[in-house]
Design a protein around this motif. Structure first.
Motif, PDB file in Angstrom:
ATOM      1  N   ALA A  16      -3.309   0.916   6.102  1.00 36.51           N
ATOM      2  CA  ALA A  16      -4.191   1.124   5.068  1.00 36.51           C
ATOM      3  C   ALA A  16      -5.122   0.057   4.598  1.00 36.51           C
ATOM      4  CB  ALA A  16      -3.223   1.464   3.805  1.00 36.51           C
ATOM      5  N   CYS A  17      -4.630  -1.165   5.215  1.00 35.45           N
ATOM      6  CA  CYS A  17      -5.634  -2.352   4.755  1.00 35.45           C
ATOM      7  C   CYS A  17      -6.602  -2.832   5.926  1.00 35.45           C
ATOM      8  CB  CYS A  17      -4.669  -3.587   4.810  1.00 35.45           C
ATOM      9  SG  CYS A  17      -3.978  -4.059   3.219  1.00 35.45           S
ATOM     10  N   CYS A  55      -0.952  -3.623   8.282  1.00 35.51           N
ATOM     11  CA  CYS A  55      -1.224  -2.697   7.672  1.00 35.51           C
ATOM     12  C   CYS A  55      -2.252  -2.018   7.944  1.00 35.51           C
ATOM     13  CB  CYS A  55      -1.156  -3.179   6.181  1.00 35.51           C
ATOM     14  SG  CYS A  55      -1.330  -1.674   4.897  1.00 35.51           S
ATOM     15  N   CYS A  90       0.909  -1.062  -0.047  1.00 36.16           N
ATOM     16  CA  CYS A  90       0.072  -0.061  -0.088  1.00 36.16           C
ATOM     17  C   CYS A  90       0.827   1.240  -0.235  1.00 36.16           C
ATOM     18  CB  CYS A  90      -0.959  -0.124   1.363  1.00 36.16           C
ATOM     19  SG  CYS A  90      -2.068  -1.176   1.212  1.00 36.16           S
TER      20      CYS A  90
HETATM   21 ZN   LIG Z   1      -2.127  -2.575   3.018  1.00 29.69          ZN
END
Ligand SMILES: [Zn+2]
Length: 258
Positions: A233-234, A231, A174
């Motif tokens: 962003a995930c 993560c 990401c």
């Molecule tokens: Zn991610």
């Protein structure tokens, strides 16, 4: 990391550190509305101060640490580190810096994140704790190695005794970066192997901040490193991501206390 829950809050702790009180908090269980929903601890991003204060209180209560002794810094993407001895009268932060270390008991270190890497440190022999905030700038300025060297210089820590944790932050898949970042990684690390991946179709560069910080910790002599592998962003349900949310988001909180 191991996930814990209490009173609507949820946080993660490093599994190899049962002896030291610490947590990387998710965004759950706070009182802030969108786009900071809900446990925002960022103080200058538009959320109301009383909500940010209330969120901090919930965090200190959940972790059962001493809010009145809490220390924090004004994070500026530097590699500057302060030795914390307790809060400074009359202001909420010790200095403009991105790392803190302390040997004081009952003195929680607190920092805020939304993609940058939380680096946590614990020396169970000298009884030192530390925390750093490492985005790409702090990472290539080697704030990880500087934390270790300061523990060695100030308290006689042995790098092989130090335990380091790499907390939830933006993952390589990401995190597309520009060529100036790739060059800075090359300059610091002397290699891009295992650190930057190129997309075979368009040549874009994707940086692995976890691997970068792990490499720099290992070069400083640290052998015990736990990587969360989460993560931001995930996992927008659990964390804030500056990148994934276009800058309109909050800051989650990491705390460590002896
Ligand atoms: Zn991610």
């Amino acid at each position: 990391m191991k996930r814990l829950e209490s009173a609507g809050l949820a946080w993660y702790r490093f599994e190899s550190w049962p002896q030291v009180q610490h947590g990387v908090f998710t965004r759950r269980g706070g009182c802030s509305p969108p786009p900071w929903e809900t446990l925002n601890t960022g103080g200058n991003i538009g959320d109301r101060p009383q909500r940010v204060r209330s969120n901090h209180e919930r965090i200190f209560d959940a972790l059962e640490v001493n809010e009145r002794r809490a220390c924090t810094v004004w994070q500026v993407h530097s590699a500057d580190i302060v030795l914390a001895q307790g809060p400074v009268r009359g202001r909420r932060w010790l200095a403009k810096a991105d790392g803190m270390l302390t040997a004081e008991t009952d003195t929680p270190l607190v920092m805020r994140f939304a993609d940058c890497v939380p680096l946590l440190f614990y020396d169970p022999v000298q009884l030192i704790i530390g925390m750093a905030h490492a985005g790409w700038r702090g990472t290539v300025a080697d704030i990880a190695g500087r934390m270790v060297r300061l523990m060695v210089d100030a308290w006689g820590s042995q790098p092989q005794e130090i335990q380091a944790g790499i907390g939830p932050s933006i993952g390589q898949n990401c995190y597309q970066v520009g060529e100036e970042v790739v060059e800075a990684v090359q300059r610091r690390c002397g290699t891009l192997s295992g650190l930057v991946q190129r997309d075979p179709t368009d040549g874009s560069a994707w940086l692995d901040l976890w691997a970068c910080n792990r490499l720099l910790l290992e070069r400083a002599g640290v052998r015990q490193i736990e990587v969360a592998g989460l993560c931001t962003a995930c996992h927008l349900d659990e964390f804030y991501s500056h990148r994934a949310e276009g800058g309109r988001t909050g800051r989650f909180c990491a705390v460590i206390s002896l």
